[in-house]
Design a protein around this motif. Structure first.
Motif, PDB file in Angstrom:
ATOM      1  N   GLN A 159      74.274 -40.635  44.643  1.00 51.32           N
ATOM      2  CA  GLN A 159      74.068 -42.083  44.554  1.00 51.32           C
ATOM      3  C   GLN A 159      74.494 -42.613  43.188  1.00 51.32           C
ATOM      4  O   GLN A 159      74.070 -42.089  42.151  1.00 51.32           O
ATOM      5  N   ASP A 160      75.305 -43.648  43.208  1.00 50.83           N
ATOM      6  CA  ASP A 160      75.668 -44.342  41.973  1.00 50.83           C
ATOM      7  C   ASP A 160      74.630 -45.404  41.610  1.00 50.83           C
ATOM      8  O   ASP A 160      74.567 -45.839  40.453  1.00 50.83           O
ATOM      9  N   GLU A 161      73.839 -45.801  42.595  1.00 51.18           N
ATOM     10  CA  GLU A 161      72.812 -46.802  42.352  1.00 51.18           C
ATOM     11  C   GLU A 161      71.538 -46.123  41.852  1.00 51.18           C
ATOM     12  O   GLU A 161      71.228 -44.988  42.198  1.00 51.18           O
ATOM     13  N   SER A 162      70.787 -46.832  41.029  1.00 54.08           N
ATOM     14  CA  SER A 162      69.521 -46.292  40.537  1.00 54.08           C
ATOM     15  C   SER A 162      68.539 -46.095  41.692  1.00 54.08           C
ATOM     16  O   SER A 162      68.597 -46.819  42.700  1.00 54.08           O
ATOM     17  N   PHE A 163      67.633 -45.147  41.520  1.00 51.43           N
ATOM     18  CA  PHE A 163      66.627 -44.888  42.550  1.00 51.43           C
ATOM     19  C   PHE A 163      65.305 -44.520  41.885  1.00 51.43           C
ATOM     20  O   PHE A 163      65.249 -44.169  40.706  1.00 51.43           O
ATOM     21  N   THR A 164      64.250 -44.630  42.667  1.00 50.82           N
ATOM     22  CA  THR A 164      62.935 -44.123  42.281  1.00 50.82           C
ATOM     23  C   THR A 164      62.521 -43.107  43.331  1.00 50.82           C
ATOM     24  O   THR A 164      63.177 -42.967  44.383  1.00 50.82           O
ATOM     25  N   TYR A 165      61.434 -42.407  43.071  1.00 51.73           N
ATOM     26  CA  TYR A 165      60.983 -41.406  44.047  1.00 51.73           C
ATOM     27  C   TYR A 165      59.465 -41.291  43.957  1.00 51.73           C
ATOM     28  O   TYR A 165      58.904 -41.179  42.864  1.00 51.73           O
ATOM     29  N   ASP A 166      58.823 -41.285  45.108  1.00 55.18           N
ATOM     30  CA  ASP A 166      57.364 -41.206  45.156  1.00 55.18           C
ATOM     31  C   ASP A 166      56.954 -40.126  46.152  1.00 55.18           C
ATOM     32  O   ASP A 166      56.605 -40.398  47.298  1.00 55.18           O
ATOM     33  N   GLY A 167      57.030 -38.863  45.718  1.00 52.86           N
ATOM     34  CA  GLY A 167      56.628 -37.759  46.567  1.00 52.86           C
ATOM     35  C   GLY A 167      55.190 -37.368  46.319  1.00 52.86           C
ATOM     36  O   GLY A 167      54.483 -37.959  45.493  1.00 52.86           O
ATOM     37  N   GLN A 168      54.757 -36.342  47.017  1.00 49.84           N
ATOM     38  CA  GLN A 168      53.397 -35.854  46.817  1.00 49.84           C
ATOM     39  C   GLN A 168      53.218 -35.296  45.411  1.00 49.84           C
ATOM     40  O   GLN A 168      52.179 -35.494  44.768  1.00 49.84           O
ATOM     41  N   TYR A 169      54.254 -34.603  44.924  1.00 47.91           N
ATOM     42  CA  TYR A 169      54.192 -34.000  43.594  1.00 47.91           C
ATOM     43  C   TYR A 169      55.217 -34.583  42.631  1.00 47.91           C
ATOM     44  O   TYR A 169      54.962 -34.698  41.437  1.00 47.91           O
ATOM     45  N   ILE A 170      56.379 -34.917  43.127  1.00 44.06           N
ATOM     46  CA  ILE A 170      57.444 -35.428  42.267  1.00 44.06           C
ATOM     47  C   ILE A 170      57.387 -36.950  42.233  1.00 44.06           C
ATOM     48  O   ILE A 170      57.530 -37.610  43.265  1.00 44.06           O
ATOM     49  N   LYS A 171      57.177 -37.488  41.050  1.00 45.91           N
ATOM     50  CA  LYS A 171      57.077 -38.931  40.868  1.00 45.91           C
ATOM     51  C   LYS A 171      58.149 -39.388  39.873  1.00 45.91           C
ATOM     52  O   LYS A 171      58.212 -38.891  38.744  1.00 45.91           O
ATOM     53  N   ILE A 172      58.993 -40.316  40.303  1.00 45.73           N
ATOM     54  CA  ILE A 172      59.992 -40.926  39.422  1.00 45.73           C
ATOM     55  C   ILE A 172      59.795 -42.429  39.528  1.00 45.73           C
ATOM     56  O   ILE A 172      60.445 -43.114  40.326  1.00 45.73           O
TER      57      ILE A 172
END
Length: 377
Positions: free
Chosen positions: A141-154
């Motif tokens: 992905q060239d676009e910015s992203f966030t991530y909200d997993g059970q353990y991995i948080k961005i």
């Protein structure tokens, strides 16, 4: 069949690490000349079972001193990595090696190692799935992203540069012998790495699970690849090869010691263990012998669906010159004899018609305990 060399730089007598690593480099250079296709670099920490704590740095060193050899990790223990940092480092490595990198991953299996990074083993499966998801997003992905997993948080938007040289990203391989590993392999089009120590029925069940997951996802099954870890030693005669059994035995026992946390001052406490195979049974699981003997063993593996062989030749305290001779015989005799050997064309259809195996059935199909270097659950 395609052939590679597997390395984790075991160090039973605590030799100088630079000397040990340089012997591995010389062996890999010899393997490239002999016709091997790739190498695999393990990740191990905090014991002399395997002195391979920085697989990406080691991969870069190998890349700088080889020309065409593919360089795989075998494997990156994903739960102990920060996914964004890993995405960046793999992307740089892939560029610096001119697109020769293969991203071998796994969830880890050693409580001795995981605990020292503060990662509970029971979290490793979910962490692995989330980190793979983040890696693919970061690389594609060239676009910015966030991530909200059970353990991995961005929580903060992020874009990762550079991107890998290979598009959309380096190939994924995954080590594991569980139903869940086969599911992940099917979902992400990873090549699974299993082990010859599981025996024929275990490997067949393993491949069958992958095929059924592929079918359930509507994915093609006519291009299935299966890697196998093989503890390999080729000598002029079967008797000469068998003389190196003591070193393979150390490696196997060292893995068991690591599993049961028998480590003192960074040294695995090696000894016999319950359920250990006798020499005859152990030899049946190893790929030891003359070129002719080893060729037949690899043909049997191909009949079970194996397309790629990861040859573990530096095991225990085996001498450098013995490994060099084994590589030479592989290149001169074994690899040419197996160049055009493929799994049976009817194998996938046969396994597709059989009922899907359960985790319990897969465990029962194993002819011996899984080796210490392959995730089992």
């Amino acid at each position: 069949m395609k052939f590679g060399l597997f390395y984790e730089w075991p160090n039973p007598t605590l030799r100088n690490w630079k000397t040990l690593f340089e012997e591995g480099i010389e062996q890999l250079q010899h393997s490239e000349e002999a016709g091997f296709d790739y190498c695999l670099i393990a990740e191990h920490h905090f014991s002399n079972y395997g002195n391979s704590p920085a697989p990406l740095l080691q991969a870069l060193a190998i890349g700088e001193r080889t020309k065409n050899l593919k360089i795989a990790t075998g494997i990156l223990v994903l739960p102990i990595w920060d996914p964004l940092r890993l995405a960046e480092e793999v992307a740089v490595l892939d560029n610096l090696t001119n697109g020769r990198f293969i991203c071998g991953v796994g969830r880890g299996y050693q409580p001795h190692e995981m605990a020292r990074f503060g990662i509970p083993l029971e979290e490793s499966r979910q962490r692995t799935q989330e980190i793979v998801d983040v890696l693919v997003k970061a690389w594609t992905q060239d676009e910015s992203f966030t991530y909200d997993g059970q353990y991995i948080k961005i929580p903060h938007e992020v874009t990762v540069w550079p991107k890998p040289l290979q598009k959309p990203h380096p190939p994924f391989w995954i080590a594991g012998t569980s139903i869940e590993s086969m599911k992940l392999a099917a979902e992400w089009d990873m090549m699974p790495l299993t082990t010859g120590l599981l025996g024929g029925e275990g490997m067949r069940a393993h491949l069958g699970a992958l095929i059924h997951f592929k079918m359930s996802l509507g994915k093609p099954t006519n291009n299935i690849e299966l890697g196998m870890q093989a503890i390999t030693h080729v000598a002029d005669t079967d008797e000469e090869a068998r003389a190196q059994l003591i070193h393979a035995r150390w490696q196997n026992r060292a893995g068991r010691a690591l599993n049961r946390l028998a480590v003192k001052n960074g040294r695995v406490q090696v000894g016999p263990y319950e359920g250990e195979l006798d020499d005859a049974g152990f030899m049946e699981r190893l790929f030891f012998g003359s070129p002719e003997t080893v060729i037949e063993k690899f043909k049997q593996a191909a009949a079970l669906g194996v397309t790629h062989v990861s040859n573990w030749m530096m095991f225990g305290d085996i001498a450098h010159d013995k490994i060099m001779k084994s590589i030479q015989l592989m290149g001169e005799v074994v690899i040419p004899a197996l160049k055009d050997v493929l799994p049976p064309p009817t194998l996938v259809d046969e396994l597709a018609k059989e009922p899907p195996v359960t985790t319990e059935q897969l465990q029962a199909a194993r002819s011996s305990p899984a080796p210490s270097d392959v995730t089992t659950t």
